[in-house]
Design an enzyme around this catalytic site. Structure first.
Site, short mmCIF file in Angstrom:
data_model
loop_
_atom_site.label_atom_id
_atom_site.label_comp_id
_atom_site.label_asym_id
_atom_site.label_seq_id
_atom_site.Cartn_x
_atom_site.Cartn_y
_atom_site.Cartn_z
N LYS A 1 20.65 125.76 -50.41
CA LYS A 1 19.43 126.20 -51.10
C LYS A 1 19.62 126.20 -52.63
CE LYS A 1 18.91 130.28 -49.10
NZ LYS A 1 20.06 130.32 -48.18
N ARG B 1 13.64 137.38 -47.37
CA ARG B 1 14.68 137.32 -46.34
C ARG B 1 14.36 138.21 -45.15
NH1 ARG B 1 19.16 135.68 -49.86
NH2 ARG B 1 21.11 135.41 -48.76
N ARG C 1 33.28 126.52 -49.77
CA ARG C 1 32.53 126.61 -51.03
C ARG C 1 33.33 127.30 -52.13
NH1 ARG C 1 26.46 128.88 -51.14
NH2 ARG C 1 27.35 130.90 -50.62
N ARG D 1 33.50 133.07 -53.69
CA ARG D 1 32.69 134.29 -53.72
C ARG D 1 33.25 135.28 -52.71
NH1 ARG D 1 26.41 132.43 -53.24
NH2 ARG D 1 26.41 134.28 -51.93
N ARG E 1 26.96 137.74 -42.53
CA ARG E 1 25.76 137.19 -43.18
C ARG E 1 24.97 136.30 -42.22
NH1 ARG E 1 28.15 134.25 -48.04
NH2 ARG E 1 26.04 133.79 -48.66
P1 AMP Z 1 22.61 134.53 -51.70
O1 AMP Z 1 23.28 134.05 -52.94
O2 AMP Z 1 21.16 134.13 -51.63
O3 AMP Z 1 23.37 134.18 -50.45
O4 AMP Z 1 22.59 136.15 -51.78
C1 AMP Z 1 23.79 136.88 -51.88
C2 AMP Z 1 23.56 138.32 -51.43
O5 AMP Z 1 22.56 138.94 -52.28
C3 AMP Z 1 23.01 138.48 -50.02
O6 AMP Z 1 24.03 138.44 -49.03
C4 AMP Z 1 22.38 139.88 -50.12
O7 AMP Z 1 23.35 140.91 -50.14
C5 AMP Z 1 21.75 139.83 -51.52
N1 AMP Z 1 20.38 139.28 -51.48
C6 AMP Z 1 19.94 138.13 -52.06
N2 AMP Z 1 18.64 137.92 -51.81
C7 AMP Z 1 18.23 138.96 -51.05
C8 AMP Z 1 17.00 139.31 -50.43
N3 AMP Z 1 15.90 138.55 -50.57
N4 AMP Z 1 16.95 140.46 -49.71
C9 AMP Z 1 18.03 141.25 -49.58
N5 AMP Z 1 19.24 140.98 -50.09
C10 AMP Z 1 19.34 139.83 -50.83
#
Ligand code: AMP
Length: 215
Positions: free
Chosen positions: A13, A88, A127, A160, A171
């Site tokens: 994404k 999400r 990654r 990360r 996740r």
């Molecule tokens: P990502 O980089 O999109 O994988 O997001 C990393 C982390 O940020 C996720 O595992 C959540 O802890 C938090 N996060 C990001 N976007 C959201 C969302 N829309 N709702 C809730 N938590 C989020």
């Protein structure tokens, strides 16, 4: 045009969102990037979300929605935005729809980057991300030219915290329980298009661009 990019963690994404937003001149809004920046800067918001982000749990809906709505008020969103990693949960999606309606705006297109769970685990474990500019690499499919150093700025690459095996499994479960139902939600709205995210990065980009240009 206002677009949502859906898909499991590791589907690409972030990479595709960056390409689309540059090509189509849209504001790129990544809630994950916003949270990571706030955590790195040590802000109060960063402190509030840290525990959730590092353990692979979702940040509470009301807090995420508040952050996104603030971001949508900025000028660069006026001509179009691309949401990456948001919504999400169903609650976030419904709340977004309600707020957009009040702003006389709407989501025009939802692009689902579809990827099998076994590929999610494989991709996230490979990654690496630049500690300085945030560029992402995959040790197998898109390695840096020099081991562990960013091609763009030369800074060291890091994994990360939430890409470590145990958190990845968490996740993925969170995605399947809470985020996957959004596919049906947006399919019901009639503006969902799916792309096979298992293809090469450029092939995924071509498919996405074709859908956007036909829309
Ligand atoms: P990502 O980089 O999109 O994988 O997001 C990393 C982390 O940020 C996720 O595992 C959540 O802890 C938090 N996060 C990001 N976007 C959201 C969302 N829309 N709702 C809730 N938590 C989020």
């Amino acid at each position: 045009m206002n677009i949502i990019l859906l898909g499991p963690p590791g589907a690409g994404k972030g990479t595709q969102a960056k390409r689309i937003s540059e090509k189509w001149s849209m504001a790129h809004i990544s809630t994950g990037d916003i949270f990571r920046e706030e955590m790195a800067k040590g802000t109060p918001l960063g402190a509030r979300v840290q525990e959730y982000v590092n353990s692979g749990k979702l940040v509470p809906d009301d807090l995420v929605v508040e952050v996104v709505l603030e971001r949508l008020k900025k000028d660069d969103c006026a001509k179009g935005f691309l949401l990456d990693g948001f919504p999400r949960t169903l609650e976030q999606a419904q709340s977004l729809d309600r707020h957009l309606r009040k702003m006389n705006r709407e989501i025009d297109l939802v692009l689902n980057l579809a990827l099998q769970p076994e590929n999610v685990v494989e991709r996230l474990s490979q990654r690496r991300q630049c500690s300085k500019c945030g560029a992402t690499y995959n040790l197998r499919t898109c390695p840096p030219r020099q081991e562990n150093l960013c091609d763009a700025c030369g800074a060291p690459l890091l994994q990360r915290d939430d890409d470590k095996a145990e958190t990845v499994r968490k996740r993925l479960m969170v995605y399947q329980d809470l985020t996957e139902p959004l596919i049906a939600y947006y399919r019901g709205n009639g503006n969902l298009e799916a792309v096979d995210a298992g293809q090469e990065i450029d092939a995924v980009s071509r498919s996405l661009n074709e859908i956007i240009s036909n829309h």
